[in-house]
Design an enzyme around this catalytic site. Sequence first.
Site, PDB file in Angstrom:
ATOM      1  N   HIS A  12       0.834  -1.209   0.000  1.00 59.27           N
ATOM      2  CA  HIS A  12       0.000   0.000   0.000  1.00 59.27           C
ATOM      3  C   HIS A  12       0.867   1.257   0.000  1.00 59.27           C
ATOM      4  O   HIS A  12       2.022   1.250   0.447  1.00 59.27           O
ATOM      5  CB  HIS A  12      -0.931   0.009   1.217  1.00 59.27           C
ATOM      6  CG  HIS A  12      -0.210   0.112   2.532  1.00 59.27           C
ATOM      7  ND1 HIS A  12       0.311   1.291   3.016  1.00 59.27           N
ATOM      8  CD2 HIS A  12       0.082  -0.839   3.460  1.00 59.27           C
ATOM      9  CE1 HIS A  12       0.886   1.078   4.185  1.00 59.27           C
ATOM     10  NE2 HIS A  12       0.766  -0.208   4.479  1.00 59.27           N
ATOM     11  N   ARG A  63      -6.192   1.382   3.716  1.00 61.90           N
ATOM     12  CA  ARG A  63      -5.010   1.822   2.980  1.00 61.90           C
ATOM     13  C   ARG A  63      -4.640   0.822   1.890  1.00 61.90           C
ATOM     14  O   ARG A  63      -4.148   1.213   0.828  1.00 61.90           O
ATOM     15  CB  ARG A  63      -3.848   2.073   3.932  1.00 61.90           C
ATOM     16  CG  ARG A  63      -3.421   0.889   4.793  1.00 61.90           C
ATOM     17  CD  ARG A  63      -2.374   1.356   5.824  1.00 61.90           C
ATOM     18  NE  ARG A  63      -1.810   0.284   6.634  1.00 61.90           N
ATOM     19  CZ  ARG A  63      -2.332  -0.192   7.746  1.00 61.90           C
ATOM     20  NH1 ARG A  63      -3.483   0.312   8.189  1.00 61.90           N
ATOM     21  NH2 ARG A  63      -1.732  -1.145   8.432  1.00 61.90           N
ATOM     22  N   GLU A  90      -2.003  -6.346   7.773  1.00 59.61           N
ATOM     23  CA  GLU A  90      -0.635  -6.132   8.254  1.00 59.61           C
ATOM     24  C   GLU A  90      -0.401  -6.918   9.540  1.00 59.61           C
ATOM     25  O   GLU A  90      -1.352  -7.366  10.196  1.00 59.61           O
ATOM     26  CB  GLU A  90      -0.425  -4.626   8.506  1.00 59.61           C
ATOM     27  CG  GLU A  90       0.905  -4.220   9.109  1.00 59.61           C
ATOM     28  CD  GLU A  90       2.104  -4.592   8.259  1.00 59.61           C
ATOM     29  OE1 GLU A  90       2.368  -5.820   8.160  1.00 59.61           O
ATOM     30  OE2 GLU A  90       2.773  -3.695   7.712  1.00 59.61           O
ATOM     31  N   HIS A 185       0.237  -5.537   2.539  1.00 59.60           N
ATOM     32  CA  HIS A 185       1.106  -4.826   3.481  1.00 59.60           C
ATOM     33  C   HIS A 185       2.491  -5.460   3.501  1.00 59.60           C
ATOM     34  O   HIS A 185       2.685  -6.597   3.038  1.00 59.60           O
ATOM     35  CB  HIS A 185       0.492  -4.864   4.873  1.00 59.60           C
ATOM     36  CG  HIS A 185      -0.936  -4.417   4.895  1.00 59.60           C
ATOM     37  ND1 HIS A 185      -1.321  -3.133   5.194  1.00 59.60           N
ATOM     38  CD2 HIS A 185      -2.082  -5.102   4.618  1.00 59.60           C
ATOM     39  CE1 HIS A 185      -2.641  -3.034   5.113  1.00 59.60           C
ATOM     40  NE2 HIS A 185      -3.125  -4.223   4.758  1.00 59.60           N
TER      41      HIS A 185
END
Length: 788
Positions: A12, A63, A90, A185
């Site tokens: 991202h 994100r 993440e 991520h």
Amino acid sequence: MSKHATLVFSRHGESEWNVANIFTGWVDVDLSEKGLGEAKGAGELLKAEGLQIDVAFTSYLKRAIKTCNLALEGADQLYVPVNKSWRLNERMYGGLTGLDKKETVVKHGAEQVQVWRRSFDIPPPALEKDSKYHPCHEAKYAALDPKDLPDTECLKDTIARVMPYWESTIAPELKAGKTVFVAAHGNSIRAIVKMIEGISDDVIPGLEIPTGTPLVYELDADLKPLATSMAVEPLKFGRYLGDAEKIKAAAEAVKNQTKESATAFKLDSRMDPHPGMKRWQERRWNLWASALTLNMASGGVYDYSAFSPAVKETFGLSLREADLVMNFAFFFYAATSFGYGVCNYKLGPKLGPRLGCCVMLSCYTVVVINLNRPLLPGKAGAALMSLLLGIGWAGLGTSLGATFQRVMQVFPQTDGWAIGVLKASVGAGGAVLPALYFGLMGVRPGQSMLGMKFFPAYSSCLLALSTFVVTCCMDAQPGFSRSEARNFLHTAVAVIFITTAATASSLLPLGSLSTSLAIVALVFLVLMLTAATCLPDIQEERPNQGQESEPMHIIIQRAVLTWEYWVYIGVFCTCAGSGQMILTNLYQIADASGYAERSEALLCLVNFGSMLGRLGFGAACDVLRRRRASRTLLFLLCNLLGIVGQALFYMAAVGGQELLLYAGAVVTGFGFGGGFPTLVNVCAARWGSATLSANWTFMDAVGNGCASILFGSILGSSSYDRHADSSHSCFGPQCFALPHILMASACACGAALSLVLIWKHPRNSEVRRSLSQSFRLRSGVANFDITF
């Protein structure tokens, strides 16, 4: 092998918390303006490369979702179906979530933060369920089993979460020959890249994936990656799209986040109005000198014996009741230390100790008032003294705990030596401060009631000053020099000399010689501290030997729920109990054995043995760490020394031999002192150095408190104090053999528990497994023989 499918990753774009330099993890923050541009730029690179995406995957975090959508929009492929999964989220950063990276580096040290960020199997401290950042409070995870929501994760945990989704959902699309786009991520991408590339556990944490930069893999029908000349090390098969120099710079920027954090708060020397002060705060040896000062000052604050006669006289107490004031102070110390420990962990190494020091100063102010103008009469006033002393000691414990934690982080190769010397300096302070206070007044403790009543004010003010100094030095940076152990040895010799001079000053009759010795102790103390601040802060490359991987850092709220935690407290309690029983009743023991006039000499021998034990066991902790042996072995030795010491006291009581009494004092003191540095080192090794302050404060308070009440008061004082008050039904040395036998039995139980802890140590798991398999094999052979 020919290309069968294509896999494209894109981390991202830059998020708002990336800009603010805050640990993000599962918190659903948005992209920054730069991040929005990076996401669109990734799509343009996909379009320029001519990649036609068939299916896309992303996480539950906006994100990554926005990066996926903007990249597809930039590639003019918004029609591509997008699948979302929480398994691509993440890594969960646990207790670091929401913390400023710069402040976290200051609080825990740059090395420790780098271990949490980039180690393979060491997670940060867990995130509390009641934290506003915990995913259990978010609607997007309502359908998940609460057990699937992590409190903290290392990269190993993240891989275990991601790979089932890869195997069940992403891999089948690739096997079907499709071009797959994964917008996720840094750590969830690392998990898949590790599997594809076959990167080892020790290399994968160092793989930096730049934001908003597509990473392309071409795969064969078995999903094996095809080699490319455009791969960037440590990758062998993946290639980034875009300008190579910009990609390298972006990866370096991610890599250096915490390094920048460690130096960002250091002002440029041209802008810093006090560059010398800033440098002074960052030197390791200044932290060491201030830690020595704090520990010596704490010896005076802990020294209840320096004013216990004033407590006895002010409130009209018997000997036993005066001792109970200290014993119940330990109870309040233990009762309040848990709260102090939590606050210390939450507030950090500067604010936590300062808060504890303020509470200690407030309590000791009331103690001095209560001694001079009793707020409550009789036993009620004595009970108030116990409460105030206990809460004050717990406040002091927060300062000591934070100091031990920071010293162990700053001197990682010689932390055992360092803690041993610091713990020895506590005992030295207990000898030096009263000697200086009463010696320079020209009186002995028992000769000046007014002096005793104001001793708590003197010791607490010194402690407050040293606490302020040591908290100013918490910015000291970790390092290593080969002369560290030698410097600690020199300090240990100086501590022994200063303690000897102060003790001799206390034992000699008042006069020019005793005053001179007190001044010599003071001068050498100042020289020792000054010399420590002048040591060169050399940074050398650390040797690999003796390095241990950091354990999981377990906060006190979770540690107290484990059986091991309480067994360690029990083992420490029996170690401390042997010494507490003797120290609490030393005069009465000497009197009952017919050597009342030798009580001062016995006290010196116990304290001297305790100091040597702290130094010796601290050095032994370093030796055992280098050999990767369990430091719990030292608890076993402490308890064995306790058994020997109590046996010597028993034989002295029954046989009336003075030499055995002296030997018992030294041996008991040695085992008693050895338990303190051992507890600090074991606590750091088992529950992590980042949570040492809170865990050690509580374990020390509970272990010492139980030892004081159970062994010092109930076991020892019930016999010796009643004899001194002429209220005992039995008279003569033979009446006091039983307490020593019982204390030796308690130490034997502590030794047995130490063996259990050693046996249960994770390093012995292979031994236990082998023995278990061997036992099962033999049982199977025996059953076969019987059946046959």
